[in-house]
Design a protein around this motif. Structure first.
Motif, PDB file in Angstrom:
ATOM      1  N   ARG A  45       0.846  -1.205   0.000  1.00  0.00           N
ATOM      2  CA  ARG A  45       0.000   0.000   0.000  1.00  0.00           C
ATOM      3  C   ARG A  45       0.883   1.258   0.000  1.00  0.00           C
ATOM      4  NH1 ARG A  45      -5.205  -0.236   0.737  1.00  0.00           N
ATOM      5  NH2 ARG A  45      -5.255  -2.360   1.526  1.00  0.00           N
ATOM      6  N   VAL A  46       1.987   1.208   0.739  1.00  0.00           N
ATOM      7  CA  VAL A  46       2.908   2.355   0.771  1.00  0.00           C
ATOM      8  C   VAL A  46       3.559   2.528  -0.612  1.00  0.00           C
ATOM      9  CG1 VAL A  46       4.904   3.397   1.910  1.00  0.00           C
ATOM     10  CG2 VAL A  46       3.357   1.936   3.235  1.00  0.00           C
ATOM     11  N   LEU A  47       3.935   1.409  -1.241  1.00  0.00           N
ATOM     12  CA  LEU A  47       4.535   1.493  -2.586  1.00  0.00           C
ATOM     13  C   LEU A  47       3.563   2.160  -3.557  1.00  0.00           C
ATOM     14  CD1 LEU A  47       6.184  -2.049  -3.114  1.00  0.00           C
ATOM     15  CD2 LEU A  47       7.264   0.040  -2.271  1.00  0.00           C
ATOM     16  N   ASP A  48       2.305   1.729  -3.510  1.00  0.00           N
ATOM     17  CA  ASP A  48       1.297   2.317  -4.405  1.00  0.00           C
ATOM     18  C   ASP A  48       1.137   3.814  -4.132  1.00  0.00           C
ATOM     19  OD1 ASP A  48       0.828  -0.194  -5.465  1.00  0.00           O
ATOM     20  OD2 ASP A  48      -1.340   0.099  -5.526  1.00  0.00           O
ATOM     21  N   ALA A  49       1.132   4.185  -2.841  1.00  0.00           N
ATOM     22  CA  ALA A  49       1.004   5.602  -2.473  1.00  0.00           C
ATOM     23  C   ALA A  49       2.207   6.383  -3.014  1.00  0.00           C
ATOM     24  CB  ALA A  49       0.900   5.741  -0.961  1.00  0.00           C
ATOM     25  N   CYS A  50       3.392   5.790  -2.986  1.00  0.00           N
ATOM     26  CA  CYS A  50       4.591   6.458  -3.519  1.00  0.00           C
ATOM     27  C   CYS A  50       4.433   6.707  -5.019  1.00  0.00           C
ATOM     28  CB  CYS A  50       5.841   5.605  -3.268  1.00  0.00           C
ATOM     29  SG  CYS A  50       6.369   5.614  -1.551  1.00  0.00           S
ATOM     30  N   LEU A  51       3.926   5.719  -5.741  1.00  0.00           N
ATOM     31  CA  LEU A  51       3.730   5.881  -7.192  1.00  0.00           C
ATOM     32  C   LEU A  51       2.732   7.003  -7.464  1.00  0.00           C
ATOM     33  CD1 LEU A  51       3.528   2.130  -8.352  1.00  0.00           C
ATOM     34  CD2 LEU A  51       5.411   3.731  -8.755  1.00  0.00           C
ATOM     35  N   ARG A  52       1.648   7.030  -6.678  1.00  0.00           N
ATOM     36  CA  ARG A  52       0.623   8.065  -6.877  1.00  0.00           C
ATOM     37  C   ARG A  52       1.187   9.442  -6.519  1.00  0.00           C
ATOM     38  NH1 ARG A  52      -3.589   7.103  -3.229  1.00  0.00           N
ATOM     39  NH2 ARG A  52      -2.746   5.092  -2.625  1.00  0.00           N
ATOM     40  N   SER A  53       1.963   9.497  -5.451  1.00  0.00           N
ATOM     41  CA  SER A  53       2.536  10.766  -5.014  1.00  0.00           C
ATOM     42  C   SER A  53       3.451  11.325  -6.090  1.00  0.00           C
ATOM     43  CB  SER A  53       3.325  10.544  -3.712  1.00  0.00           C
ATOM     44  OG  SER A  53       4.141  11.648  -3.448  1.00  0.00           O
ATOM     45  N   ASP A  54       4.289  10.455  -6.658  1.00  0.00           N
ATOM     46  CA  ASP A  54       5.209  10.924  -7.699  1.00  0.00           C
ATOM     47  C   ASP A  54       4.425  11.394  -8.924  1.00  0.00           C
ATOM     48  OD1 ASP A  54       7.908  11.117  -8.990  1.00  0.00           O
ATOM     49  OD2 ASP A  54       6.969   9.642 -10.317  1.00  0.00           O
ATOM     50  N   ALA A  55       3.394  10.620  -9.295  1.00  0.00           N
ATOM     51  CA  ALA A  55       2.631  10.955 -10.506  1.00  0.00           C
ATOM     52  C   ALA A  55       1.866  12.263 -10.342  1.00  0.00           C
ATOM     53  CB  ALA A  55       1.668   9.816 -10.842  1.00  0.00           C
ATOM     54  N   THR A  56       1.423  12.569  -9.117  1.00  0.00           N
ATOM     55  CA  THR A  56       0.588  13.764  -8.907  1.00  0.00           C
ATOM     56  C   THR A  56       1.370  14.895  -8.234  1.00  0.00           C
ATOM     57  OG1 THR A  56      -0.123  12.857  -6.778  1.00  0.00           O
ATOM     58  CG2 THR A  56      -1.542  12.410  -8.671  1.00  0.00           C
ATOM     59  N   ASP A  57       2.650  14.628  -7.942  1.00  0.00           N
ATOM     60  CA  ASP A  57       3.502  15.623  -7.297  1.00  0.00           C
ATOM     61  C   ASP A  57       2.838  16.175  -6.034  1.00  0.00           C
ATOM     62  OD1 ASP A  57       5.686  17.138  -6.898  1.00  0.00           O
ATOM     63  OD2 ASP A  57       5.209  18.684  -8.387  1.00  0.00           O
ATOM     64  N   SER A  58       2.349  15.263  -5.198  1.00  0.00           N
ATOM     65  CA  SER A  58       1.637  15.694  -3.984  1.00  0.00           C
ATOM     66  C   SER A  58       1.862  14.687  -2.854  1.00  0.00           C
ATOM     67  CB  SER A  58       0.139  15.789  -4.279  1.00  0.00           C
ATOM     68  OG  SER A  58      -0.346  14.511  -4.621  1.00  0.00           O
ATOM     69  N   THR A  59       1.500  15.113  -1.659  1.00  0.00           N
ATOM     70  CA  THR A  59       1.559  14.207  -0.513  1.00  0.00           C
ATOM     71  C   THR A  59       0.325  13.316  -0.553  1.00  0.00           C
ATOM     72  OG1 THR A  59       2.783  15.812   0.786  1.00  0.00           O
ATOM     73  CG2 THR A  59       1.602  14.106   2.019  1.00  0.00           C
ATOM     74  N   VAL A  60       0.533  12.007  -0.348  1.00  0.00           N
ATOM     75  CA  VAL A  60      -0.566  11.049  -0.496  1.00  0.00           C
ATOM     76  C   VAL A  60      -0.736  10.266   0.802  1.00  0.00           C
ATOM     77  CG1 VAL A  60      -1.231   8.912  -1.687  1.00  0.00           C
ATOM     78  CG2 VAL A  60      -0.361  10.835  -2.999  1.00  0.00           C
ATOM     79  N   ARG A  61      -1.988  10.105   1.216  1.00  0.00           N
ATOM     80  CA  ARG A  61      -2.307   9.283   2.388  1.00  0.00           C
ATOM     81  C   ARG A  61      -2.239   7.818   1.998  1.00  0.00           C
ATOM     82  NH1 ARG A  61      -4.637  11.543   7.008  1.00  0.00           N
ATOM     83  NH2 ARG A  61      -5.146   9.815   8.377  1.00  0.00           N
ATOM     84  N   VAL A  62      -1.626   7.007   2.858  1.00  0.00           N
ATOM     85  CA  VAL A  62      -1.452   5.588   2.515  1.00  0.00           C
ATOM     86  C   VAL A  62      -2.766   4.842   2.707  1.00  0.00           C
ATOM     87  CG1 VAL A  62      -0.259   3.463   3.160  1.00  0.00           C
ATOM     88  CG2 VAL A  62       0.989   5.633   3.069  1.00  0.00           C
TER      89      VAL A  62
END
Ligand SMILES: NC(=O)c1ccc[n+]([C@@H]2O[C@H](COP(=O)([O-])OP(=O)(O)OC[C@H]3O[C@@H](n4cnc5c(N)ncnc54)[C@H](O)[C@@H]3O)[C@@H](O)[C@H]2O)c1
Length: 347
Positions: A330-347
């Motif tokens: 779940r953390v890995l997926d959040a990292c991918l989303r964060s990078d793609a959206t250039d934002s902080t993402v909740r896990v």
């Protein structure tokens, strides 16, 4: 006697075979690889009696109690689920899967069949990280405030592990088309576990992923070199602590370095596996005012392979089981989303 089948007979499979060979009451009954030469070499080296090219034939052997899955990352989920459905206990290589959805399916299948599952988070074998988790979770250093964790490799610049340009073992790790999640899925997953095992769950991430140029047109043969090779993650933990976690293949001069610093309001500890797997550094009590660090030796702890076999024998699943590792997914997926959206993402 517990009978093991090893699926995938590449580089890491030899480490699995060696580890299982050293455990009393455990025997490797079969191995498998689509590359016949690799399976034959593993079988020769560890006197494995049955060799397959199709993993489904290995799963059909009723005498096999447990399987070790040591194939490239996209095969972990389908092979684990097939193994679980065949009633086998499963030790799976990391990353558990290539998506949270697949990881969840693995967790559900394992629960339904009631088999033992474990993921090979190798660096949990170090007594120092087990001791670090014990110290932090006991609360003796107070509240965790700041965390730094780094996993540094350099096989893109140094040839200490061979030439990556000519080795399929490294090339598939650089290519999303071959199922790789890049450095994030390969060693980022280790360092995320290394930090969150003692500190606790990750709440938010802000992640920068980079894929730096490494070959003409970023391609070698059938491998498109598009997988990330550096991950820099700002993290907030559920307990309020914050920190930074880094994984890279560009750390020239560092072969395979894992470090973890945990700073709390009553003390701090540092694990540096290059320095020692069997001790950590502690700064606590009055020493925090003099910033004085002392070495603390750590008692031996069982390896993941030993924990897996013990769990099968006792029926009590020791960590890290699929459910725990699905959290890391779940953390890995959040990292991918964060990078793609250039934002902080909740896990
Ligand atoms: N825990 C650790 O510290 C650690 C270290 C290294 C590798 N790994 C993991 O181990 C896994 C394997 O890595 P490796 O370095 O051994 O790679 P590798 O490329 O050397 O070995 C993978 C093997 O799987 C075989 N394979 C591919 N498809 C198959 C199929 N359908 N059926 C059977 N075999 C098949 C390949 O032919 C190859 O021999 C990866 O998931 C990697 O992340 C973990």
């Amino acid at each position: 006697m517990i009978h093991i089948g090893i699926i995938g007979s590449g580089v890491m499979a030899h480490t699995h075979a060696e580890a299982f060979s050293g455990i009393r009451g455990c025997v490797i009954r079969a191995c498998c690889d689509t590359d016949a030469a690799r399976a034959a070499e593993l079988a020769r080296r560890f006197a494995v009696p049955n060799v397959y090219s199709d993993f489904r034939h290995l799963l059909a052997d009723p005498l096999i109690d447990a399987i070790s899955i040591v194939t490239p990352d996209p095969l972990h989920a389908p092979m684990s689920i097939a193994g679980i459905k065949a009633g086998k206990h499963v030790l799976c290589e990391k990353p558990l899967a290539t998506s949270v959805a697949d990881a969840q399916k693995m967790v559900v299948a394992a629960k339904r069949e009631g088999v033992i599952t474990m993921v090979n988070f190798t660096y949990r074998n170090a007594p120092a990280i087990q001791k670090a988790a014990h110290i932090i979770q006991s609360g003796q250093l107070g509240e965790v405030r700041h965390v730094q964790a780094n996993y540094l490799q350099s096989w893109l610049t140094g040839n200490q592990w061979g030439d990556w340009r000519t080795s399929p073992q490294w090339l598939w790790r650089l290519s999303t088309g071959h199922g790789s999640m890049g450095v994030l899925g390969d060693i980022g997953v280790h360092i995320l576990d290394f930090a969150s095992f003692p500190v606790g769950p990750v709440k938010t991430v802000n992640c920068l992923l980079k894929t730096l140029p490494k070959a003409p047109r970023n391609r070698i043969g059938r491998y498109r070199l598009d997988a990330n090779d550096t991950a820099i993650i700002s993290v907030e933990f559920a307990n309020g602590a914050v920190g930074s976690i880094t994984a890279t293949r560009w750390a020239t001069g560092k072969a395979n370095s894992l470090t973890l610093s945990i700073h709390c309001d009553k003390g701090a500890l540092e694990v540096d596996l290059d320095r020692s797997e069997n001790s950590l550094m502690l700064c606590t009590g009055r020493d925090i005012h003099r910033t004085l660090w002392k070495e603390k030796s750590c008692p031996r702890t069982p390896t993941i392979y030993q924990r897996f076999i013990k769990s099968i024998r006792t029926g009590k699943n020791e960590p890290p089981d699929f459910a725990r590792v699905a959290e890391i997914q779940r953390v890995l997926d959040a990292c991918l989303r964060s990078d793609a959206t250039d934002s902080t993402v909740r896990v």
